[in-house]
Write a protein that holds these residues in place. Structure first.
Motif, PDB file in Angstrom:
ATOM      1  N   THR A 234       0.801  -1.228   0.000  1.00  0.00           N
ATOM      2  CA  THR A 234       0.000   0.000   0.000  1.00  0.00           C
ATOM      3  C   THR A 234       0.834   1.278   0.000  1.00  0.00           C
ATOM      4  OG1 THR A 234      -0.154  -0.190   2.427  1.00  0.00           O
ATOM      5  CG2 THR A 234      -1.982  -1.071   1.135  1.00  0.00           C
ATOM      6  N   SER A 235       2.070   1.229   0.516  1.00  0.00           N
ATOM      7  CA  SER A 235       2.853   2.472   0.603  1.00  0.00           C
ATOM      8  C   SER A 235       3.974   2.567  -0.426  1.00  0.00           C
ATOM      9  CB  SER A 235       3.429   2.653   2.015  1.00  0.00           C
ATOM     10  OG  SER A 235       4.340   1.624   2.358  1.00  0.00           O
ATOM     11  N   ALA A 236       4.417   1.440  -0.990  1.00  0.00           N
ATOM     12  CA  ALA A 236       5.409   1.471  -2.070  1.00  0.00           C
ATOM     13  C   ALA A 236       4.652   1.429  -3.393  1.00  0.00           C
ATOM     14  CB  ALA A 236       6.373   0.297  -1.952  1.00  0.00           C
ATOM     15  N   GLU A 275      -5.934  -4.460   4.196  1.00  0.00           N
ATOM     16  CA  GLU A 275      -5.812  -3.303   3.304  1.00  0.00           C
ATOM     17  C   GLU A 275      -5.032  -3.661   2.049  1.00  0.00           C
ATOM     18  OE1 GLU A 275      -4.387   1.413   3.547  1.00  0.00           O
ATOM     19  OE2 GLU A 275      -4.028   0.041   5.232  1.00  0.00           O
ATOM     20  N   ALA A 276      -3.933  -4.398   2.216  1.00  0.00           N
ATOM     21  CA  ALA A 276      -3.114  -4.783   1.066  1.00  0.00           C
ATOM     22  C   ALA A 276      -3.859  -5.762   0.159  1.00  0.00           C
ATOM     23  CB  ALA A 276      -1.805  -5.402   1.548  1.00  0.00           C
ATOM     24  N   ALA A 277      -4.538  -6.731   0.765  1.00  0.00           N
ATOM     25  CA  ALA A 277      -5.269  -7.728  -0.032  1.00  0.00           C
ATOM     26  C   ALA A 277      -6.393  -7.066  -0.829  1.00  0.00           C
ATOM     27  CB  ALA A 277      -5.821  -8.815   0.887  1.00  0.00           C
ATOM     28  N   ILE A 285      -5.580  -8.537  -9.445  1.00  0.00           N
ATOM     29  CA  ILE A 285      -4.406  -9.400  -9.349  1.00  0.00           C
ATOM     30  C   ILE A 285      -4.768 -10.675  -8.581  1.00  0.00           C
ATOM     31  CG2 ILE A 285      -2.043  -9.628  -8.458  1.00  0.00           C
ATOM     32  CD1 ILE A 285      -1.751  -6.593  -8.814  1.00  0.00           C
ATOM     33  N   THR A 286      -4.588 -11.808  -9.210  1.00  0.00           N
ATOM     34  CA  THR A 286      -4.838 -13.093  -8.555  1.00  0.00           C
ATOM     35  C   THR A 286      -3.734 -13.367  -7.547  1.00  0.00           C
ATOM     36  OG1 THR A 286      -5.974 -14.003 -10.487  1.00  0.00           O
ATOM     37  CG2 THR A 286      -5.054 -15.584  -8.916  1.00  0.00           C
ATOM     38  N   VAL A 287      -4.126 -13.728  -6.319  1.00  0.00           N
ATOM     39  CA  VAL A 287      -3.161 -14.027  -5.259  1.00  0.00           C
ATOM     40  C   VAL A 287      -3.442 -15.427  -4.729  1.00  0.00           C
ATOM     41  CG1 VAL A 287      -2.151 -13.288  -3.069  1.00  0.00           C
ATOM     42  CG2 VAL A 287      -3.107 -11.577  -4.632  1.00  0.00           C
ATOM     43  N   ARG A 288      -2.403 -16.244  -4.619  1.00  0.00           N
ATOM     44  CA  ARG A 288      -2.526 -17.589  -4.070  1.00  0.00           C
ATOM     45  C   ARG A 288      -1.545 -17.748  -2.910  1.00  0.00           C
ATOM     46  NH1 ARG A 288      -1.695 -19.193  -9.783  1.00  0.00           N
ATOM     47  NH2 ARG A 288      -3.723 -19.206 -10.821  1.00  0.00           N
ATOM     48  N   ASN A 289      -1.905 -18.612  -1.963  1.00  0.00           N
ATOM     49  CA  ASN A 289      -1.056 -18.829  -0.787  1.00  0.00           C
ATOM     50  C   ASN A 289      -0.465 -20.230  -0.785  1.00  0.00           C
ATOM     51  OD1 ASN A 289      -0.164 -17.731   1.916  1.00  0.00           O
ATOM     52  ND2 ASN A 289      -1.055 -19.685   2.544  1.00  0.00           N
ATOM     53  N   GLN A 290       0.803 -20.309  -0.389  1.00  0.00           N
ATOM     54  CA  GLN A 290       1.483 -21.588  -0.193  1.00  0.00           C
ATOM     55  C   GLN A 290       2.002 -21.621   1.242  1.00  0.00           C
ATOM     56  OE1 GLN A 290       3.233 -22.864  -4.436  1.00  0.00           O
ATOM     57  NE2 GLN A 290       4.271 -21.086  -3.613  1.00  0.00           N
ATOM     58  N   ASP A 313     -11.535 -15.412   2.534  1.00  0.00           N
ATOM     59  CA  ASP A 313     -12.332 -14.192   2.646  1.00  0.00           C
ATOM     60  C   ASP A 313     -11.599 -12.971   2.103  1.00  0.00           C
ATOM     61  OD1 ASP A 313     -14.412 -15.578   3.732  1.00  0.00           O
ATOM     62  OD2 ASP A 313     -14.043 -14.961   5.800  1.00  0.00           O
ATOM     63  N   LEU A 314     -10.266 -13.051   2.062  1.00  0.00           N
ATOM     64  CA  LEU A 314      -9.461 -11.949   1.519  1.00  0.00           C
ATOM     65  C   LEU A 314      -9.150 -12.159   0.035  1.00  0.00           C
ATOM     66  CD1 LEU A 314      -6.942 -11.403   4.466  1.00  0.00           C
ATOM     67  CD2 LEU A 314      -8.818  -9.906   3.781  1.00  0.00           C
ATOM     68  N   HIS A 315      -9.772 -13.179  -0.570  1.00  0.00           N
ATOM     69  CA  HIS A 315      -9.532 -13.516  -1.976  1.00  0.00           C
ATOM     70  C   HIS A 315      -8.071 -13.906  -2.219  1.00  0.00           C
ATOM     71  CE1 HIS A 315     -13.542 -12.043  -2.650  1.00  0.00           C
ATOM     72  NE2 HIS A 315     -13.228 -10.867  -2.164  1.00  0.00           N
TER      73      HIS A 315
END
Length: 436
Positions: A234-236, A275-277, A285-290, A313-315
């Protein structure tokens, strides 16, 4: 939908060194960078009056036996519960205590996944026929104790001199040339290290170069940054804009570009994360978690279920939960294959299938990722699971060992005998081959 209320007292104010840091300062990624903690002396100074002398001494001793150096953001340090640091799930991931370390498994290798054997040019691992891993840098915003790439990532430590993959144009050019010359490659993971350590111009350069290769159809930028320094998203604005522009360009060229990140515990999710998500989701932008399955961190079905549901819930799509790789100094953090299978069973069904992660073993020796319960043979008494990978390396078998702590005292003693250890590995492979 996750809602984080503004706390009356900021969570970092419990640390006296940052008690007077404003929300604006703390939420500035450059402030986080300038105040990063890189050694035990700095951490001791920040935690004066909070952490005991015994804890700091234990940590100093742990660092002498760890392959990863220390680098922590203030954000991460402030999220640790310093009233019970021994059991805190974030502390366990990043700060090694000598008192909790146990002897490594006899099958331990520093490059446990044998990535060097599949490295076609320096920093490009081409293991799967249509996919390749591009190690764009060897630095991260924080260093995890359990890093698979401890052989390369970060600065040298007392126990390991690193095989570096620095972000140089000359090395990158060789990677791009190889990808361009091999039309079988249509999927590239850009990792390292961590893409948060790439400059906006470098994100742009890598993205545009890969998108320009006609047979590349998918690009994945990998970073733990969203979990340990979400305020950078969010800030960069120049970094996030660079990623957004690459994703938009890919969409125009019919190339999928996405972000892969790394949360292991619900305590890593804060208002900054939300906020970032939301910003990333709003930009398409698609975001996935590992995640990585770790003892004392997320080896509880309730914890894992909470993580999966909150990320959903945060996609942020829960993609993988990895069995912890064999890494020096973290044997106490690994779980047995039996435990991983049980956790997978408990988590499956709590939410939609597309938000349910696959539990996988990245097989030692380079067989690639295998669903944890897809073993050809599992001998829980010996603590060995055997996997085959027909589409990756046909005819070969790969052995993943349970931690010795999960075995009987008699079996543990057998594993300490090198000849007997070889016999046990050979026997399970022969049994797996006979049954295949």
């Amino acid at each position: 939908m996750i809602q984080f209320k503004q706390a009356a007292v900021p969570f970092w104010s419990g640390i006296s060194a940052w008690r007077d840091v404003s929300e604006e300062q703390f939420g500035d990624w450059l402030w986080q960078e300038r105040n990063a903690i890189t050694n035990a002396d700095e951490l001791a100074a920040v935690l004066r009056g909070i952490a005991s002398d015994e804890m700091i001494s234990d940590l100093r001793a742990g660092l002498l036996h760890a392959p990863m150096a220390m680098r922590l953001t203030p954000y991460l340090v402030a999220l640790i519960d310093w009233s019970t640091p021994e059991s805190d799930p974030l502390r366990r991931q990043f700060l090694p205590l000598r008192s909790e370390m146990v002897d490594p498994h006899p099958l331990l290798k520093f490059d446990s996944l044998d990535e060097h054997a599949d490295m076609k040019v320096p920093g490009l691992v081409h293991r799967y026929r249509d996919r390749a891993l591009f190690l764009a840098t060897d630095h991260c915003p924080v260093y995890c104790r359990f890093c698979t790439r401890s052989y390369s990532v970060g600065v040298d430590t007392e126990v390991l001199v690193k095989d570096r993959h620095s972000p140089t144009r000359d090395r990158w050019r060789k990677v791009f040339d190889h990808v361009r010359s091999d039309s079988t490659i249509n999927d590239i993971v850009v990792s390292g290290g961590d893409c948060f350590r790439l400059k906006p111009a470098q994100i742009k350069e890598i993205g545009e170069e890969l998108i320009s290769i006609p047979h590349v159809r998918r690009i994945r930028f990998a970073t733990k940054g969203l979990a340990i320094q979400p305020m950078k998203i969010t800030s960069a604005t120049d970094w996030t804009d660079a990623l957004t522009n690459v994703c938009d360009l890919g969409r125009k060229r019919q190339v999928e570009v996405c972000l892969h990140t790394h949360f292991n515990h619900p305590n890593e999710i804060t208002g900054y994360t939300v906020e970032a998500a939301r910003l990333l989701f709003g930009r398409g932008i698609t975001v996935r978690n590992q995640a990585v399955l770790l003892r004392g961190v997320n080896d509880d079905a309730r914890v894992l279920s909470s993580l999966v549901k909150q990320l959903s819930d945060l996609h942020i799509h829960p993609y993988y939960v990895y069995a912890c790789d064999l890494v020096h100094g973290i044997e106490d953090m690994r779980l047995s294959v039996r435990s991983a299978c049980l956790l997978e069973k408990m988590v499956r069904g709590i939410t939609a299938g597309f938000n349910t992660p696959a539990f996988v073993v990245d097989t030692p020796g380079g067989g690639g990722k295998r669903v944890v319960h897809s073993y050809d043979l599992y001998d829980a008494d010996l603590g060995l699971a055997v996997y085959s990978a027909p589409s990756v390396k046909p005819g070969q078998f790969f052995v993943y060992p349970d931690p010795l702590s999960s075995l009987s005292p008699a079996r543990r003693e057998e594993w300490r005998n090198a000849k007997r250890a070889d016999e046990m590995v050979r026997s399970v492979v022969e049994r797996a081959r006979a049954g295949s």
